[in-house]
Scaffold this motif. Sequence first.
Motif, PDB file in Angstrom:
ATOM      1  N   LEU A 100       0.884  -1.187  -0.128  1.00  0.00           N
ATOM      2  CA  LEU A 100       0.035   0.176   0.031  1.00  0.00           C
ATOM      3  C   LEU A 100       0.964   1.138   0.085  1.00  0.00           C
ATOM      4  O   LEU A 100       0.518   2.242  -0.681  1.00  0.00           O
ATOM      5  CB  LEU A 100      -1.021   0.059   1.177  1.00  0.00           C
ATOM      6  CG  LEU A 100      -2.302  -0.448   0.928  1.00  0.00           C
ATOM      7  CD1 LEU A 100      -2.429  -1.875   0.824  1.00  0.00           C
ATOM      8  CD2 LEU A 100      -3.461   0.107   1.930  1.00  0.00           C
ATOM      9  N   TRP A 101       2.049   1.258   0.773  1.00  0.00           N
ATOM     10  CA  TRP A 101       2.892   2.451   0.758  1.00  0.00           C
ATOM     11  C   TRP A 101       3.420   2.644  -0.947  1.00  0.00           C
ATOM     12  O   TRP A 101       3.419   3.832  -1.072  1.00  0.00           O
ATOM     13  CB  TRP A 101       4.032   2.372   1.836  1.00  0.00           C
ATOM     14  CG  TRP A 101       4.826   3.427   2.111  1.00  0.00           C
ATOM     15  CD1 TRP A 101       5.178   4.327   1.461  1.00  0.00           C
ATOM     16  CD2 TRP A 101       5.536   3.677   3.250  1.00  0.00           C
ATOM     17  NE1 TRP A 101       5.862   5.291   1.929  1.00  0.00           N
ATOM     18  CE2 TRP A 101       6.000   4.945   3.203  1.00  0.00           C
ATOM     19  CE3 TRP A 101       5.683   2.878   4.583  1.00  0.00           C
ATOM     20  CZ2 TRP A 101       6.887   5.385   4.102  1.00  0.00           C
ATOM     21  CZ3 TRP A 101       6.436   3.578   5.800  1.00  0.00           C
ATOM     22  CH2 TRP A 101       7.053   4.659   5.352  1.00  0.00           C
ATOM     23  N   GLU A 102       3.853   1.373  -1.235  1.00  0.00           N
ATOM     24  CA  GLU A 102       4.372   1.613  -2.612  1.00  0.00           C
ATOM     25  C   GLU A 102       3.507   2.076  -3.577  1.00  0.00           C
ATOM     26  O   GLU A 102       3.622   3.116  -4.137  1.00  0.00           O
ATOM     27  CB  GLU A 102       5.081   0.221  -3.075  1.00  0.00           C
ATOM     28  CG  GLU A 102       6.006  -0.342  -2.366  1.00  0.00           C
ATOM     29  CD  GLU A 102       6.422  -1.672  -2.822  1.00  0.00           C
ATOM     30  OE1 GLU A 102       6.096  -1.865  -4.110  1.00  0.00           O
ATOM     31  OE2 GLU A 102       7.081  -2.591  -2.417  1.00  0.00           O
ATOM     32  N   ALA A 103       2.002   1.895  -3.287  1.00  0.00           N
ATOM     33  CA  ALA A 103       1.069   2.251  -3.985  1.00  0.00           C
ATOM     34  C   ALA A 103       0.814   3.595  -4.046  1.00  0.00           C
ATOM     35  O   ALA A 103       0.627   4.761  -4.874  1.00  0.00           O
ATOM     36  CB  ALA A 103      -0.138   1.498  -4.194  1.00  0.00           C
ATOM     37  N   PHE A 104       0.890   4.196  -2.658  1.00  0.00           N
ATOM     38  CA  PHE A 104       0.659   5.574  -2.407  1.00  0.00           C
ATOM     39  C   PHE A 104       1.696   6.543  -2.798  1.00  0.00           C
ATOM     40  O   PHE A 104       1.415   7.746  -3.364  1.00  0.00           O
ATOM     41  CB  PHE A 104       0.506   5.613  -0.688  1.00  0.00           C
ATOM     42  CG  PHE A 104      -0.976   5.127  -0.292  1.00  0.00           C
ATOM     43  CD1 PHE A 104      -1.827   4.272  -1.209  1.00  0.00           C
ATOM     44  CD2 PHE A 104      -1.262   5.222   1.001  1.00  0.00           C
ATOM     45  CE1 PHE A 104      -2.960   3.840  -0.717  1.00  0.00           C
ATOM     46  CE2 PHE A 104      -2.278   4.682   1.421  1.00  0.00           C
ATOM     47  CZ  PHE A 104      -3.295   3.997   0.670  1.00  0.00           C
ATOM     48  N   ASP A 105       2.818   5.907  -2.649  1.00  0.00           N
ATOM     49  CA  ASP A 105       4.004   6.614  -3.048  1.00  0.00           C
ATOM     50  C   ASP A 105       4.564   6.719  -4.498  1.00  0.00           C
ATOM     51  O   ASP A 105       5.420   7.379  -4.724  1.00  0.00           O
ATOM     52  CB  ASP A 105       5.234   6.429  -2.060  1.00  0.00           C
ATOM     53  CG  ASP A 105       6.401   7.418  -2.088  1.00  0.00           C
ATOM     54  OD1 ASP A 105       5.741   8.617  -1.791  1.00  0.00           O
ATOM     55  OD2 ASP A 105       7.515   7.064  -1.712  1.00  0.00           O
ATOM     56  N   ALA A 106       3.866   5.948  -5.418  1.00  0.00           N
ATOM     57  CA  ALA A 106       4.242   5.631  -6.712  1.00  0.00           C
ATOM     58  C   ALA A 106       4.149   7.122  -7.429  1.00  0.00           C
ATOM     59  O   ALA A 106       3.087   7.989  -7.206  1.00  0.00           O
ATOM     60  CB  ALA A 106       3.319   4.797  -7.369  1.00  0.00           C
ATOM     61  N   PRO A 107       5.002   7.425  -8.248  1.00  0.00           N
ATOM     62  CA  PRO A 107       5.098   8.776  -8.948  1.00  0.00           C
ATOM     63  C   PRO A 107       3.799   8.847 -10.106  1.00  0.00           C
ATOM     64  O   PRO A 107       3.267  10.053 -10.498  1.00  0.00           O
ATOM     65  CB  PRO A 107       6.347   8.898 -10.009  1.00  0.00           C
ATOM     66  CG  PRO A 107       6.706   7.354  -9.658  1.00  0.00           C
ATOM     67  CD  PRO A 107       6.268   6.609  -8.736  1.00  0.00           C
TER      68      PRO A 107
END
Length: 278
Positions: A100-107
Amino acid sequence: MQFTGTKTYVAPEDLTVAVNAAITLERPLLVKGEPGTGKTELARQVAESLGLPMLEWHIKSTTRAQQGLYEYDAVSRLRDSQLGDDRVNDVANYIKRGKLWEAFDAPERVVLLIDEIDKADIEFPNDLLQELDKMEFFVYETGETVKARQRPIVIITSNNEKELPDAFLRRCFFHYIRFPDMETMKQIVEVHHPGIKEALLTTALTQFYTVREQQGLKKKPSTSEVLDWLKLLLAEDLDPADLKMDPKSALPKLHGALLKNEQDVHLFERLAFMARRG
């Protein structure tokens, strides 16, 4: 941003409507259906169709919701402090980001698949309510709030192994993938086995649906299994006449691709025995 299916994925109209409705509402799409009906593949095809990156979070019985956000490795930090490592001065060195963090922080916007959510503990869906609703969460160790740069397209699959909480269901757009009828199945087969002869396909699918509809079957064969079966039939270069069922067992040729347990094999053998007695 509209999903219309892809060249390698036959998406019925009701499924494309569900995907696009979830995107418009900015709600997670909860997809249920029999195993092997293309739920997991749907997320990959949505990503391909819309030209978006994809992240996959496959859920196990031991998976905790917190793992989707982040994990803090206190043991490694304690060990490094004992060794005098300067890394201990920055707690962020011991934070492992979850999907979820990766998805939220994706450019850019991504498709996030949360696969087989019903495998986890019953509290798992409730533990993600706020994060999926508000698209943010708080990291206690660093004191920061992680907010989604762009709201990801979230696709959640379930095999209906357990009931999901009402509070979680209210936040999702729901779609049940029905098992394909004969005509839809022919389109799916054409994608995977282009040019298959019509007579062979019709004979094989007629047998397949006969097997699926047999009363008392423990595990009905799925789409992925009929594709494997057809691949074997083509490899053996069989024709419709070769597909006659064995009268002693009432089982189709190469039935091991369709029936995956001994109870179902014995069921057809008993039916054939009773038919001969009759």
